[in-house]
Design a protein around this motif. Structure first.
Motif, PDB file in Angstrom:
ATOM      1  N   GLN A 119      -1.587  16.024   6.557  1.00 55.02           N
ATOM      2  CA  GLN A 119      -1.926  16.147   5.148  1.00 55.02           C
ATOM      3  C   GLN A 119      -1.722  17.592   4.690  1.00 55.02           C
ATOM      4  O   GLN A 119      -1.492  18.505   5.485  1.00 55.02           O
ATOM      5  N   TYR A 210       5.016   6.329   1.702  1.00 55.03           N
ATOM      6  CA  TYR A 210       3.681   6.731   1.267  1.00 55.03           C
ATOM      7  C   TYR A 210       3.591   6.757  -0.253  1.00 55.03           C
ATOM      8  O   TYR A 210       2.577   6.361  -0.843  1.00 55.03           O
ATOM      9  N   ARG A 214       1.023   4.531  -2.502  1.00 57.40           N
ATOM     10  CA  ARG A 214       0.037   5.097  -3.420  1.00 57.40           C
ATOM     11  C   ARG A 214       0.221   4.552  -4.827  1.00 57.40           C
ATOM     12  O   ARG A 214      -0.747   4.373  -5.577  1.00 57.40           O
ATOM     13  N   THR A 220      -6.188   5.937   1.593  1.00 55.66           N
ATOM     14  CA  THR A 220      -5.750   6.725   2.750  1.00 55.66           C
ATOM     15  C   THR A 220      -5.793   5.906   4.026  1.00 55.66           C
ATOM     16  O   THR A 220      -4.824   5.877   4.798  1.00 55.66           O
ATOM     17  N   TRP A 221      -6.898   5.221   4.272  1.00 56.24           N
ATOM     18  CA  TRP A 221      -7.017   4.468   5.516  1.00 56.24           C
ATOM     19  C   TRP A 221      -6.173   3.208   5.495  1.00 56.24           C
ATOM     20  O   TRP A 221      -5.724   2.736   6.538  1.00 56.24           O
ATOM     21  N   PHE A 224      -2.871   4.437   6.440  1.00 57.71           N
ATOM     22  CA  PHE A 224      -2.877   4.752   7.870  1.00 57.71           C
ATOM     23  C   PHE A 224      -2.694   3.487   8.713  1.00 57.71           C
ATOM     24  O   PHE A 224      -1.946   3.489   9.701  1.00 57.71           O
TER      25      PHE A 224
END
Length: 331
Positions: A119, A210, A214, A220-221, A224
């Motif tokens: 990040q 990503y 978004r 975020t998780w 992931f």
């Protein structure tokens, strides 16, 4: 009738070839001898210190030899004794318990650390160096530190437990305490190394995945679990196999922390430590070689199992379709 000038020749002179006819190719050994000489030291060292000990250990596993006297051929007697050796199976059990207690948390923490380092944070380079330092730290110094932290009488952890009124834990005298201490040493040493590998894999993932996630509202998780972990599958496979092989061949941590005895009740006796004791303490090189090849078979079996469990087996193609759809959206 016109007379011809004898000085002027009417025949076309033969043209000499500009290049010599192709002959037999030159000897490659004579042509490339500087290259062969430059790489020869590696192969000489490999033959002397790699291939020869490997082949010689196979031969020793079928003999009875103390390193000095005559070698006696005993066939499969060493392997038959290995199957019935209770100390060997105790070492196998200790190795698998320590491997399970260390490898799974180590890889999990490494993946989380790599994801956080990927990040946009400040001092990113400092954190990368800090997490890699334990891997290059002296094992002797690390064993002294862990011995001070987990000491039964004067350890930092037991001192903290005593300060809050809790009972002290015999870290280096109980079977599970010894295994936990060794597992913590492995986790502390190799977590940063695997985190750097995961970080390299994260940097190879396309950023549009990503960005499109978004845009779709993924957190975020969720990113992931649905993008990072599937795309890191080859790196995860590599770290799992190397960590499995390293965990099954664990030697330095228990030997430096507990000595050749493996601690009280041989609770810290691993396969390699037991093989070292048999070969270089008891001078039974034949049985030590048999243990080494038994370890090779066990490590190969577990590497194949991990390959089958962790390798990509996309039966319905859902993961690939999701990634392809996100790339199309990003375009």
């Amino acid at each position: 009738m016109t007379a011809t000038n004898p000085a002027v020749s009417t025949t076309t002179p033969a043209i000499k070839p500009t290049t010599a006819p192709a002959g037999r190719p030159r000897n490659p050994l004579k042509r490339f001898w500087p290259q062969y000489v430059s790489v020869a030291p590696f192969y000489i060292l490999f033959l002397v210190f790699g291939l020869f000990p490997l082949v010689f250990s196979i031969y020793l596993s079928f003999t009875n030899w103390d390193g000095m006297g005559k070698r006696t051929f005993v066939g499969l007697a060493q392997y038959r004794y290995l199957i019935t050796d209770a100390r060997f199976w105790n070492a196998v059990g200790n190795t698998f318990i320590i491997w399970f207690m260390s490898t799974i948390p180590m890889l999990f923490f490494a993946l989380i650390i790599a994801f956080l380092l990927h990040q946009n944070i400040r001092f990113k380079g400092f954190y990368r160096v800090a997490y890699f330092i334990p891997n290059v730290t002296s094992m002797v110094a690390m064993a002294i530190v862990f011995g001070s932290v987990f000491s039964n009488s004067f350890g930092l952890i037991n001192s903290a437990l005593q300060a809050i009124g809790a009972a002290q834990i015999p870290w280096l005298s109980s079977p599970w305490g010894i295994k936990f201490t060794i597992a913590m040493m492995v986790i502390w040493r190799w977590t940063g190394y695997n985190a750097i590998l995961y970080l390299a894999g994260l940097q190879a993932i396309p950023t549009e995945l990503y960005e499109s996630a978004r845009v779709d509202g993924a957190g975020t998780w969720s990113i992931f679990g649905r993008i990072t972990v599937p795309m890191l599958r080859p790196v995860i496979l590599f770290t799992v196999i190397t960590s499995t092989i390293g965990g099954l061949s664990l030697f330095t941590e228990p030997q430096v922390l507990l000595g050749n005895s493996g601690g009280p009740g041989e609770a810290g006796m691993t396969i390699v430590l037991y093989q070292y004791n048999q070969a270089f303490t008891q001078f039974d090189f034949g049985y030590g070689s048999a243990i080494a090849w038994a370890l090779f078979i066990i490590a190969a079996i577990f590497a194949i199992i991990n390959w089958r469990l962790v390798s990509e087996r996309d039966t319905d193609g859902n993961t690939k379709r999701r990634i392809r759809r996100r790339r199309e959206v990003a375009r």
